[in-house]
Design a protein around this motif. Structure first.
Motif, PDB file in Angstrom:
ATOM      1  N   LEU A  16       0.871  -1.052   0.042  1.00 13.71           N
ATOM      2  CA  LEU A  16       0.042   0.147   0.056  1.00 13.71           C
ATOM      3  C   LEU A  16       0.708   1.197   0.115  1.00 13.71           C
ATOM      4  O   LEU A  16       0.449   2.402  -0.139  1.00 13.71           O
ATOM      5  CB  LEU A  16      -0.882  -0.028   1.240  1.00 13.71           C
ATOM      6  CG  LEU A  16      -1.810  -1.287   1.583  1.00 13.71           C
ATOM      7  CD1 LEU A  16      -2.790  -0.891   2.657  1.00 13.71           C
ATOM      8  CD2 LEU A  16      -2.638  -1.478   0.310  1.00 13.71           C
ATOM      9  N   GLN A  21       8.677   2.169   6.006  1.00 18.04           N
ATOM     10  CA  GLN A  21       8.471   3.034   7.183  1.00 18.04           C
ATOM     11  C   GLN A  21       6.982   3.403   7.189  1.00 18.04           C
ATOM     12  O   GLN A  21       6.551   3.759   8.235  1.00 18.04           O
ATOM     13  CB  GLN A  21       9.456   4.431   7.324  1.00 18.04           C
ATOM     14  CG  GLN A  21       9.052   5.385   8.421  1.00 18.04           C
ATOM     15  CD  GLN A  21      10.209   6.146   8.772  1.00 18.04           C
ATOM     16  OE1 GLN A  21      11.289   6.268   8.335  1.00 18.04           O
ATOM     17  NE2 GLN A  21       9.652   7.035   9.501  1.00 18.04           N
ATOM     18  N   ALA A  22       6.491   3.646   6.136  1.00 17.71           N
ATOM     19  CA  ALA A  22       5.226   4.189   5.939  1.00 17.71           C
ATOM     20  C   ALA A  22       4.378   3.121   6.629  1.00 17.71           C
ATOM     21  O   ALA A  22       3.045   3.772   6.812  1.00 17.71           O
ATOM     22  CB  ALA A  22       4.793   4.477   4.589  1.00 17.71           C
ATOM     23  N   CYS A  24       4.536   2.000   9.639  1.00 12.38           N
ATOM     24  CA  CYS A  24       4.850   1.619  10.958  1.00 12.38           C
ATOM     25  C   CYS A  24       3.747   2.213  11.732  1.00 12.38           C
ATOM     26  O   CYS A  24       3.462   1.496  12.661  1.00 12.38           O
ATOM     27  CB  CYS A  24       6.181   2.358  11.196  1.00 12.38           C
ATOM     28  SG  CYS A  24       6.102   4.453  11.464  1.00 12.38           S
ATOM     29  N   ILE A  25       3.288   3.131  11.398  1.00 12.50           N
ATOM     30  CA  ILE A  25       1.944   3.364  12.170  1.00 12.50           C
ATOM     31  C   ILE A  25       0.870   2.245  12.273  1.00 12.50           C
ATOM     32  O   ILE A  25       0.171   1.935  13.333  1.00 12.50           O
ATOM     33  CB  ILE A  25       1.507   4.701  12.107  1.00 12.50           C
ATOM     34  CG1 ILE A  25       2.240   5.685  12.320  1.00 12.50           C
ATOM     35  CG2 ILE A  25       0.031   5.038  12.774  1.00 12.50           C
ATOM     36  CD1 ILE A  25       2.153   7.111  11.606  1.00 12.50           C
ATOM     37  N   ASP A  26       0.501   1.549  11.169  1.00  9.43           N
ATOM     38  CA  ASP A  26      -0.465   0.589  10.920  1.00  9.43           C
ATOM     39  C   ASP A  26       0.110  -0.654  11.863  1.00  9.43           C
ATOM     40  O   ASP A  26      -0.658  -1.363  12.556  1.00  9.43           O
ATOM     41  CB  ASP A  26      -0.659   0.285   9.511  1.00  9.43           C
ATOM     42  CG  ASP A  26      -1.394   0.945   8.812  1.00  9.43           C
ATOM     43  OD1 ASP A  26      -2.225   1.688   9.334  1.00  9.43           O
ATOM     44  OD2 ASP A  26      -1.530   1.341   7.533  1.00  9.43           O
ATOM     45  N   LYS A  29      -0.430  -0.512  15.378  1.00 11.79           N
ATOM     46  CA  LYS A  29      -1.764  -0.512  15.434  1.00 11.79           C
ATOM     47  C   LYS A  29      -2.311  -2.222  15.406  1.00 11.79           C
ATOM     48  O   LYS A  29      -3.108  -2.594  16.243  1.00 11.79           O
ATOM     49  CB  LYS A  29      -2.725   0.221  14.515  1.00 11.79           C
ATOM     50  CG  LYS A  29      -2.922   1.755  14.970  1.00 11.79           C
ATOM     51  CD  LYS A  29      -3.996   2.385  14.351  1.00 11.79           C
ATOM     52  CE  LYS A  29      -3.765   2.461  12.912  1.00 11.79           C
ATOM     53  NZ  LYS A  29      -4.648   3.455  11.962  1.00 11.79           N
ATOM     54  N   ARG A  66      -3.378   7.629  19.996  1.00 11.36           N
ATOM     55  CA  ARG A  66      -4.114   6.069  19.895  1.00 11.36           C
ATOM     56  C   ARG A  66      -3.174   5.246  19.803  1.00 11.36           C
ATOM     57  O   ARG A  66      -3.490   3.837  19.890  1.00 11.36           O
ATOM     58  CB  ARG A  66      -4.912   6.157  18.476  1.00 11.36           C
ATOM     59  CG  ARG A  66      -6.091   6.936  18.580  1.00 11.36           C
ATOM     60  CD  ARG A  66      -7.193   6.497  19.529  1.00 11.36           C
ATOM     61  NE  ARG A  66      -7.820   5.186  19.008  1.00 11.36           N
ATOM     62  CZ  ARG A  66      -8.393   4.335  20.236  1.00 11.36           C
ATOM     63  NH1 ARG A  66      -8.558   4.990  21.345  1.00 11.36           N
ATOM     64  NH2 ARG A  66      -8.956   3.533  19.626  1.00 11.36           N
ATOM     65  N   ILE A  67      -1.876   5.258  20.135  1.00  9.19           N
ATOM     66  CA  ILE A  67      -1.108   3.954  20.213  1.00  9.19           C
ATOM     67  C   ILE A  67      -0.650   4.133  21.824  1.00  9.19           C
ATOM     68  O   ILE A  67      -0.151   5.060  22.405  1.00  9.19           O
ATOM     69  CB  ILE A  67       0.374   4.265  19.545  1.00  9.19           C
ATOM     70  CG1 ILE A  67       0.279   4.322  18.095  1.00  9.19           C
ATOM     71  CG2 ILE A  67       1.107   3.129  19.935  1.00  9.19           C
ATOM     72  CD1 ILE A  67      -0.554   3.301  17.265  1.00  9.19           C
TER      73      ILE A  67
ATOM     74  N   ILE B 165      -6.336   4.047  -1.454  1.00  6.83           N
ATOM     75  CA  ILE B 165      -6.077   3.600  -0.350  1.00  6.83           C
ATOM     76  C   ILE B 165      -6.675   4.166   0.847  1.00  6.83           C
ATOM     77  O   ILE B 165      -6.445   5.436   0.966  1.00  6.83           O
ATOM     78  CB  ILE B 165      -4.551   3.112  -0.233  1.00  6.83           C
ATOM     79  CG1 ILE B 165      -3.996   2.351  -1.285  1.00  6.83           C
ATOM     80  CG2 ILE B 165      -4.136   2.681   1.047  1.00  6.83           C
ATOM     81  CD1 ILE B 165      -2.608   2.500  -1.721  1.00  6.83           C
ATOM     82  N   ALA B 170      -3.653   7.670  13.489  1.00  7.18           N
ATOM     83  CA  ALA B 170      -3.436   7.282  15.097  1.00  7.18           C
ATOM     84  C   ALA B 170      -3.705   8.461  16.003  1.00  7.18           C
ATOM     85  O   ALA B 170      -3.162   8.294  16.985  1.00  7.18           O
ATOM     86  CB  ALA B 170      -2.132   6.663  14.985  1.00  7.18           C
ATOM     87  N   LEU B 185       1.443  10.252   6.896  1.00  5.43           N
ATOM     88  CA  LEU B 185       1.324   9.306   5.707  1.00  5.43           C
ATOM     89  C   LEU B 185       2.680   8.279   5.573  1.00  5.43           C
ATOM     90  O   LEU B 185       2.730   7.394   5.344  1.00  5.43           O
ATOM     91  CB  LEU B 185       0.812   9.821   4.528  1.00  5.43           C
ATOM     92  CG  LEU B 185      -0.670   9.698   4.379  1.00  5.43           C
ATOM     93  CD1 LEU B 185      -1.195  10.314   3.167  1.00  5.43           C
ATOM     94  CD2 LEU B 185      -1.053   8.061   4.204  1.00  5.43           C
ATOM     95  N   GLU B 186       3.828   9.388   5.635  1.00  3.29           N
ATOM     96  CA  GLU B 186       4.911   8.627   5.428  1.00  3.29           C
ATOM     97  C   GLU B 186       5.551   7.790   6.584  1.00  3.29           C
ATOM     98  O   GLU B 186       6.607   7.181   6.563  1.00  3.29           O
ATOM     99  CB  GLU B 186       6.028   9.683   4.891  1.00  3.29           C
ATOM    100  CG  GLU B 186       5.995  10.390   3.579  1.00  3.29           C
ATOM    101  CD  GLU B 186       7.019  11.319   3.164  1.00  3.29           C
ATOM    102  OE1 GLU B 186       7.810  11.437   4.059  1.00  3.29           O
ATOM    103  OE2 GLU B 186       6.786  12.232   2.390  1.00  3.29           O
ATOM    104  N   GLY B 187       4.795   7.674   7.658  1.00  4.73           N
ATOM    105  CA  GLY B 187       5.207   7.004   8.817  1.00  4.73           C
ATOM    106  C   GLY B 187       6.091   7.756   9.863  1.00  4.73           C
ATOM    107  O   GLY B 187       7.215   7.283  10.343  1.00  4.73           O
ATOM    108  N   TRP B 205       6.423  11.677  -0.269  1.00  2.00           N
ATOM    109  CA  TRP B 205       7.701  11.260  -0.706  1.00  2.00           C
ATOM    110  C   TRP B 205       8.383  11.791  -1.612  1.00  2.00           C
ATOM    111  O   TRP B 205       9.197  11.560  -2.630  1.00  2.00           O
ATOM    112  CB  TRP B 205       7.583   9.632  -1.172  1.00  2.00           C
ATOM    113  CG  TRP B 205       6.964   8.796   0.030  1.00  2.00           C
ATOM    114  CD1 TRP B 205       7.727   8.322   1.006  1.00  2.00           C
ATOM    115  CD2 TRP B 205       5.695   8.294   0.295  1.00  2.00           C
ATOM    116  NE1 TRP B 205       7.104   7.655   1.870  1.00  2.00           N
ATOM    117  CE2 TRP B 205       5.604   7.490   1.337  1.00  2.00           C
ATOM    118  CE3 TRP B 205       4.361   8.533  -0.705  1.00  2.00           C
ATOM    119  CZ2 TRP B 205       4.608   6.985   1.910  1.00  2.00           C
ATOM    120  CZ3 TRP B 205       3.391   7.863  -0.241  1.00  2.00           C
ATOM    121  CH2 TRP B 205       3.354   6.997   1.119  1.00  2.00           C
TER     122      TRP B 205
END
Lengths: 154, 429
Positions: A16, A21-22, A24-26, A29, A66-67, B165, B170, B185-187, B205
C-alpha cells in the motif's frame, strides 16, 4: 517476538505504500489489536521488521495518542472534553464516570475492566455530550445512558 | 421561488445508512466522472477553476489554483498523489463525518476526477481513527467502485488508472495541517514541513501531491456534471456553491444543514437551529470551529462566506458554529479551547508549545479564582507573539483567534474573574 499473525498482517500492508517506514503506524496498531497495547519489546521487533531504529519508532509511537504504550483495561472509555461537549455537560459526565468507576482520567480500574481517558472533539457536536466505548460512539449522554453502557461492558 | 438545490446531501438516505453504488448511480452518480474522462485533464481543471470552488477545510484557497500548481506533462515527476484530508478534528466540526458515512461514493467520484485533473497515480484517504462507520462505508464503496471499473486499471475504458487506499490515522489534531498529514502518511511524527516548497511540487515522498478537504472533493462531481455557471448560481454571494453549515451548543435543534453559500448566521441560528433553548439568550458564536474569532449579536446578519464574514473580523473556517449562551462562562469556554490547542501543539516551535501552555495556565487560574492583575496584558501580548508569521504553522495563530476576539468582547467577564477571585458563572458558595 512478533506472532506469525502479527507479522503476516504487517507485511500485508507493504504493497500500500512505497516505503516500509510508511507502514509503521499501521504496524503498531496491528500489535495493539492483538495485545491491547504496545510493549517495548514489540517496538524493537516492529522496528527490525521495517528497517527502522527502535528509538525513532518509539518517538513515533509516543507521538500519536491512539498508540497505547502502557497496558489498558478490557474496555477503553474516551470521553470528549472539547468545547461543544464542555458547554453541554462534559463536567457532569466526567464526575459521574469518576464516581461509577472509582478512578480518574488516565487510570484503569483494579479489575482491568475499564480505562478512562479524555479525548478531543469526536466530531458529533450536534449530539453532545459524547464518548466512545472502544470503537463505538455514544451520543446525547445522560447519567442513565452511561450506566446502561457500562452495564453492557463486562 | 425555485427549490433550493442541495447537491451534496440530496441523495442521503433518511435511515442513515450509507448510499450504495447502485442507488448512487441511479441518482446520477458517476456521470460527472464519465463526462470528465471524455475531456482532457486540463479542461477538467479549467472547469473547476471557473466554478470558483474554494477549499472547504477552513482556509478557502481556490481549488483550481491549488491544482494548477502541480507539474504536468511528459516531464512531470511520477507517481503523483491526491490525498483526501478526512482527519476532521477541529473542535465543533462534524460535517465531513456526515459526508463520509452517508455518501462515500460521492467522495470517491470527486477524488477520481480530481486525481485525473492532476494526472495522479495514487489516491489516499487520510481518515480519522474515530470514524469507524466511515472506514467501513469507504472500504465497501472502494471495492464496489473497483468492481465496476471506476477504480484500478483503465477506468471505464479511458486508459486512465488510479489506485485508492484508505489510511486510518492514529490521532493528533496537527495531522489536519496538510504538510503534517504528509509526514504522518510517510510514517513519521506529524510535525509540519517548511513551505515552500509546496506539496503540489514536493509532497508525499517528495512527489507532487494535492491535499483537499472531504467537502471540497464532494463538490467536484456536481461541478463536472452541471457546469461552473450552475455551481456559481447555487450561492447567495460571489463565493460559489452550497455549504454544510452546522450549529452546536445550547440551541433548540443542533444539527447540520446544506444551504446556499453566504447564508446569514441569523438564518442558521434562528430558522435551522431553532434559536436558543428556553430561558437562554444568545451571547456569541465561534462560526467555523474552535480556531475562528467570535461573532456577536451585531454580526448575525453577516453573510457566512469566505469574504463577507471577514468584514465582521472572523473567518468561515469549517462553517460549523459553536454557540455561547448567556449562562455559560466565556472565560471557561476559552480555557477549554486553549487547553485543547496547548495539548495538541506538536511541540516543534517554541512560540506555540510554550506560549499556548502559558495562555492555558493563566485562563485556568482565572477560572479557579487565582487570576492576577496583569494577566490580561500577558494574554494580549501572547496573541501578538503567536500571530501569523511568528510560528511554524497555523495552529497557534488559529488558537489566538478566539482568544483575541474574546478579550475584546468579554472584557468585563475577564475583569470580574480577577476582581472577585471567582468565576461569576459558577453557583455562589
Amino acid at each position: 517476538m512478533l506472532s506469525p499473525e502479527e507479522k503476516k498482517e504487517i507485511e500485508a500492508e507493504f504493497p500500500l505504500y512505497p516505503t516500509k517506514q510508511a507502514v509503521c503506524i499501521d504496524a503498531l496498531k496491528i500489535v495493539q489489536r492483538h495485545r491491547g497495547w504496545v510493549p517495548d519489546e514489540a517496538v524493537r521487533d516492529v522496528a527490525a521488521l521495517l528497517d527502522m531504529a527502535p528509538d525513532e519508532l518509539d518517538g513515533i509511537a509516543t507521538f500519536y495518542n491512539r498508540i497505547f504504550r502502557r497496558p489498558v483495561g478490557r474496555h477503553v472509555i474516551l470521553l470528549c472534553d472539547s468545547v461543544s461537549c464542555w458547554i453541554m455537560g462534559y463536567e457532569r459526565m466526567r464526575a459521574h464516570l469518576t464516581e461509577r468507576l472509582g478512578i480518574g482520567l488516565g487510570q484503569t480500574t483494579a479489575d482491568h475492566r475499564f480505562t478512562f481517558l479524555p479525548n478531543v472533539c469526536l466530531g458529533a457536536c450536534d449530539r453532545a455530550p459524547v464518548m466512545m466505548m472502544d470503537e463505538d460512539l455514544h451520543a446525547d449522554l445522560t447519567k442513565e445512558r452511561i450506566d446502561a453502557i457500562l452495564e453492557e461492558c463486562q | 421561488m425555485p427549490t433550493m438545490e442541495k447537491p451534496l446531501t440530496r441523495n442521503i438516505r433518511s435511515d442513515g445508512a450509507a448510499l450504495e453504488r447502485a442507488a448512487y448511480e441511479r441518482a446520477g452518480g458517476y456521470e460527472g466522472l464519465r463526462k470528465a474522462l471524455r475531456m482532457t485533464p486540463e479542461a477538467v481543471l479549467d472547469t473547476v477553476r471557473r466554478s470558483g470552488l474554494r477549499g472547504r477545510g477552513g482556509a478557502g484557497f481556490p481549488t483550481g489554483v491549488k491544482w494548477s500548481l502541480v507539474p504536468r506533462g511528459a516531464d512531470a515527476p511520477h507517481p503523483k498523489y491526491l490525498v483526501a484530508n478526512a482527519d476532521e478534528m477541529e473542535p465543533g466540526a462534524f460535517k465531513d463525518r456526515f459526508l463520509l458515512e452517508k455518501d462515500p461514493h460521492q467522495l470517491i467520484e470527486g477524488m477520481i476526477i480530481a486525481a485525473y485533473a492532476i494526472e495522479a497515480d495514487v489516491a489516499y484517504i487520510f481518515l480519522r481513527w474515530a470514524y469507524r462507520e466511515a472506514k467501513e462505508a469507504l472500504s465497501r464503496a472502494i471495492a464496489e467502485a473497483a468492481e465496476h471499473h471506476c477504480l484500478g486499471k483503465d477506468i471505464l475504458g479511458s486508459g486512465y488508472s488510479l489506485e485508492m487506499i484508505v489510511h486510518v490515522s492514529a490521532g493528533r489534531y496537527i495531522c489536519g495541517e496538510e504538510t503534517a498529514l504528509l509526514n504522518a502518511l510517510e510514517g513519521k511524527r506529524a510535525n509540519p514541513r517548511s513551505k515552500p516548497p509546496y506539496p503540489q511540487m514536493v509532497g508525499l515522498w517528495g512527489k507532487p501531491t494535492v491535499v483537499n478537504n472531504v467537502e471540497t472533493l464532494c463538490n467536484i462531481p456536481h461541478i463536472l456534471k452541471n457546469g461552473p455557471d450552475w455551481f456559481k448560481g447555487l450561492s447567495h454571494t460571489n463565493d460559489s456553491g452550497t455549504k454544510l453549515y452546522g450549529a452546536s451548543g445550547k440551541v433548540k435543534r443542533p444539527g447540520l444543514w446544506e444551504l446556499p453559500m453566504g447564508t446569514t448566521a441569523r438564518e442558521i441560528l434562528e430558522e435551522h437551529a431553532g434559536g436558543m433553548r428556553d430561558g437562554l439568550r444568545f451571547r456569541a458564536a465561534i462560526p467555523g470551529g474552535a480556531s475562528t474569532e467570535f461573532i456577536t449579536e451585531a454580526h448575525l446578519d453577516v453573510r457566512m462566506d469566505f469574504d463577507e464574514i471577514r468584514k465582521a473580523g472572523s473567518r468561515l473556517g469549517t462553517g460549523t458554529m459553536i454557540v455561547l449562551d448567556d449562562r455559560t462562562c466565556p472565560v471557561g469556554l476559552l480555557w477549554n479551547v486553549e487547553r485543547f490547542f496547548a495539548q495538541e501543539s506538536c511541540g516543534w516551535c517554541t512560540p506555540c508549545w510554550s506560549g499556548l501552555s502559558w495562555v492555558e495556565q493563566i485562563l485556568g487560574a482565572m477560572e479557579r479564582g487565582e487570576g492576577e492583575e496583569g494577566d490580561l496584558e500577558i494574554l494580549r501580548e501572547q496573541t501578538k507573539f503567536m500571530a501569523p508569521g511568528n510560528t511554524f504553522c497555523a495552529l497557534a495563530p488559529g488558537a489566538m483567534e478566539p482568544l483575541a476576539s474574546g478579550l475584546n468582547y468579554f472584557h468585563g467577564d475577564f475583569e470580574r474573574h480577577i476582581r472577585e477571585k471567582r468565576c461569576p458563572y459558577s453557583p455562589p458558595l
